[in-house]
Design a protein around this motif. Structure first.
Motif, short mmCIF file in Angstrom:
data_model
loop_
_atom_site.label_atom_id
_atom_site.label_comp_id
_atom_site.label_asym_id
_atom_site.label_seq_id
_atom_site.Cartn_x
_atom_site.Cartn_y
_atom_site.Cartn_z
N ALA A 39 0.83 -1.21 0.00
CA ALA A 39 0.00 0.00 0.00
C ALA A 39 0.86 1.26 0.00
CB ALA A 39 -0.94 0.00 1.20
N ILE A 40 1.95 1.25 0.78
CA ILE A 40 2.86 2.41 0.79
C ILE A 40 3.45 2.61 -0.60
CG2 ILE A 40 5.08 3.29 1.61
CD1 ILE A 40 4.52 1.98 4.28
N PHE A 41 3.95 1.54 -1.19
CA PHE A 41 4.57 1.63 -2.52
C PHE A 41 3.56 2.10 -3.56
CE2 PHE A 41 5.82 -0.41 -6.59
CZ PHE A 41 7.04 0.24 -6.77
N THR A 42 2.38 1.50 -3.55
CA THR A 42 1.35 1.84 -4.53
C THR A 42 0.90 3.29 -4.39
OG1 THR A 42 0.59 -0.46 -4.55
CG2 THR A 42 -0.91 1.19 -5.43
N LEU A 43 0.65 3.71 -3.16
CA LEU A 43 0.25 5.10 -2.93
C LEU A 43 1.36 6.06 -3.32
CD1 LEU A 43 -1.89 7.06 -1.78
CD2 LEU A 43 -0.82 6.76 0.46
N GLY A 44 2.59 5.69 -2.99
CA GLY A 44 3.73 6.56 -3.26
C GLY A 44 3.97 6.82 -4.73
N ILE A 45 3.82 5.79 -5.57
CA ILE A 45 4.10 5.96 -7.00
C ILE A 45 2.87 6.42 -7.79
CG2 ILE A 45 5.95 4.25 -6.95
CD1 ILE A 45 4.05 2.30 -8.38
N ASN A 46 1.73 6.52 -7.11
CA ASN A 46 0.51 6.99 -7.77
C ASN A 46 0.10 8.38 -7.31
OD1 ASN A 46 -1.10 4.87 -9.56
ND2 ASN A 46 0.00 3.73 -7.99
N THR A 47 0.91 9.01 -6.48
CA THR A 47 0.66 10.38 -6.03
C THR A 47 1.99 11.12 -5.99
OG1 THR A 47 1.00 10.07 -3.65
CG2 THR A 47 -1.18 9.52 -4.53
N ASN A 48 1.94 12.42 -5.80
CA ASN A 48 3.18 13.18 -5.64
C ASN A 48 3.38 13.60 -4.19
OD1 ASN A 48 1.00 14.97 -5.80
ND2 ASN A 48 2.28 16.65 -6.54
N LEU A 49 2.84 12.81 -3.27
CA LEU A 49 3.04 13.09 -1.84
C LEU A 49 4.47 12.75 -1.43
CD1 LEU A 49 -0.22 11.67 -0.20
CD2 LEU A 49 0.47 14.08 -0.34
N ARG A 50 5.03 13.57 -0.56
CA ARG A 50 6.33 13.26 0.02
C ARG A 50 6.18 12.14 1.04
NH1 ARG A 50 5.85 18.73 -0.46
NH2 ARG A 50 7.45 19.78 -1.72
N ALA A 51 7.27 11.43 1.32
CA ALA A 51 7.24 10.32 2.26
C ALA A 51 6.73 10.75 3.62
CB ALA A 51 8.64 9.71 2.39
N SER A 52 7.14 11.94 4.07
CA SER A 52 6.72 12.42 5.39
C SER A 52 5.21 12.60 5.47
CB SER A 52 7.42 13.74 5.72
OG SER A 52 7.18 14.71 4.71
N ASP A 53 4.59 12.97 4.35
CA ASP A 53 3.14 13.15 4.33
C ASP A 53 2.41 11.81 4.20
OD1 ASP A 53 3.21 15.97 4.53
OD2 ASP A 53 3.70 16.11 2.40
N ILE A 54 2.96 10.90 3.42
CA ILE A 54 2.36 9.57 3.30
C ILE A 54 2.24 8.91 4.67
CG2 ILE A 54 2.79 7.20 2.47
CD1 ILE A 54 4.00 8.42 -0.06
N LEU A 55 3.28 9.06 5.48
CA LEU A 55 3.31 8.40 6.78
C LEU A 55 2.42 9.07 7.82
CD1 LEU A 55 7.11 7.50 6.98
CD2 LEU A 55 5.20 6.08 6.23
N LYS A 56 1.83 10.23 7.47
CA LYS A 56 0.91 10.91 8.38
C LYS A 56 -0.55 10.65 8.02
CE LYS A 56 4.00 12.95 10.96
NZ LYS A 56 4.17 12.55 12.39
N ILE A 57 -0.79 9.88 6.98
CA ILE A 57 -2.17 9.58 6.58
C ILE A 57 -2.83 8.73 7.66
CG2 ILE A 57 -3.61 8.36 4.90
CD1 ILE A 57 -1.52 9.03 2.79
#
Length: 214
Positions: A39-57
């Motif tokens: 899910a992290i990988f899929t969300l990361g490569i399908n959005t332009n969110l930075r890692a720090s923001d992905i981990l705050k979801i």
């Protein structure tokens, strides 16, 4: 010379995007039995969110979303709100992850670490104090995971957590043919040159130009 994919402290080697659909599919196969990582990988490569923001979801941001819905979050770096639209692939990966944490509350982090310090206690509306079961995942941990995934599929180069965001842009430009003004807006860049350099595209185009034979 720094070890491949593991530069020494102080080295200024740029993190690269993943450049082929084949390699993306290989990492997805590698993570098929790891819902959180997939899910992290899929969300990361399908959005332009930075890692720090992905981990705050949080779970509440995405629990009830359907494909083409969006959620809004405030970016840590810019302190600005960003709206993220969920595509079918992201939706599927998130749903598989949510199935593994059925008791998660809306304020719980979506991506939970398996180690580290517990987050602070949270007071609910009725005044009860609850200690969340999840642990906050760090950007450094995600950085290590991305390096590991790329190493497992024998990618050469320097990769890290920022690779996910760069892959999103690289694939949009080279495969989806998204125009540069759109990408500039998405990445908040001031020039096309900045966007091309950020996505590691300009060096490839220059190299291709030199290889053209007359």
């Amino acid at each position: 010379m720094a070890a491949l994919n593991h530069p020494r402290k102080g080295d200024t080697i740029k993190v690269e995007p993943i450049r082929t659909i084949k390699d993306i599919k290989a990492i997805k196969r590698l993570l098929a039995e790891k819902p959180r990582d997939l899910a992290i990988f899929t969300l990361g490569i399908n959005t332009n969110l930075r890692a720090s923001d992905i981990l705050k979801i949080t779970v509440g941001m995405v629990r009830d979303l359907k494909p083409e819905d969006h959620f809004t979050m405030r970016e840590l770096k810019t302190d600005k709100d960003r709206s993220i639209t969920v595509n079918q692939t992201v939706y599927g990966a998130i749903q598989k992850l949510l199935e593994t944490i059925p008791d998660a509350d809306d304020q719980d982090l979506l991506f939970q670490s398996r180690k580290g310090k517990l987050r602070k206690t949270i007071s609910s509306a009725d005044g009860a104090v609850r200690q969340p079961s999840e642990r906050e995942m760090s950007v450094a941990s995600l950085n290590g995971l991305v390096k590991e995934w790329c190493k497992e599929i024998n990618l050469t180069g320097n990769y890290g957590s920022h690779t996910l965001r760069k892959t999103f842009g690289f694939m949009h430009r080279t495969i989806n043919k998204t125009d540069l003004p759109t990408l500039m807006t998405m990445f908040n860049h001031s020039t096309q040159k900045q966007t091309l350099e950020y996505l590691c595209i300009q060096p490839e185009e220059i190299k291709s130009a030199y290889l053209f034979e007359l």
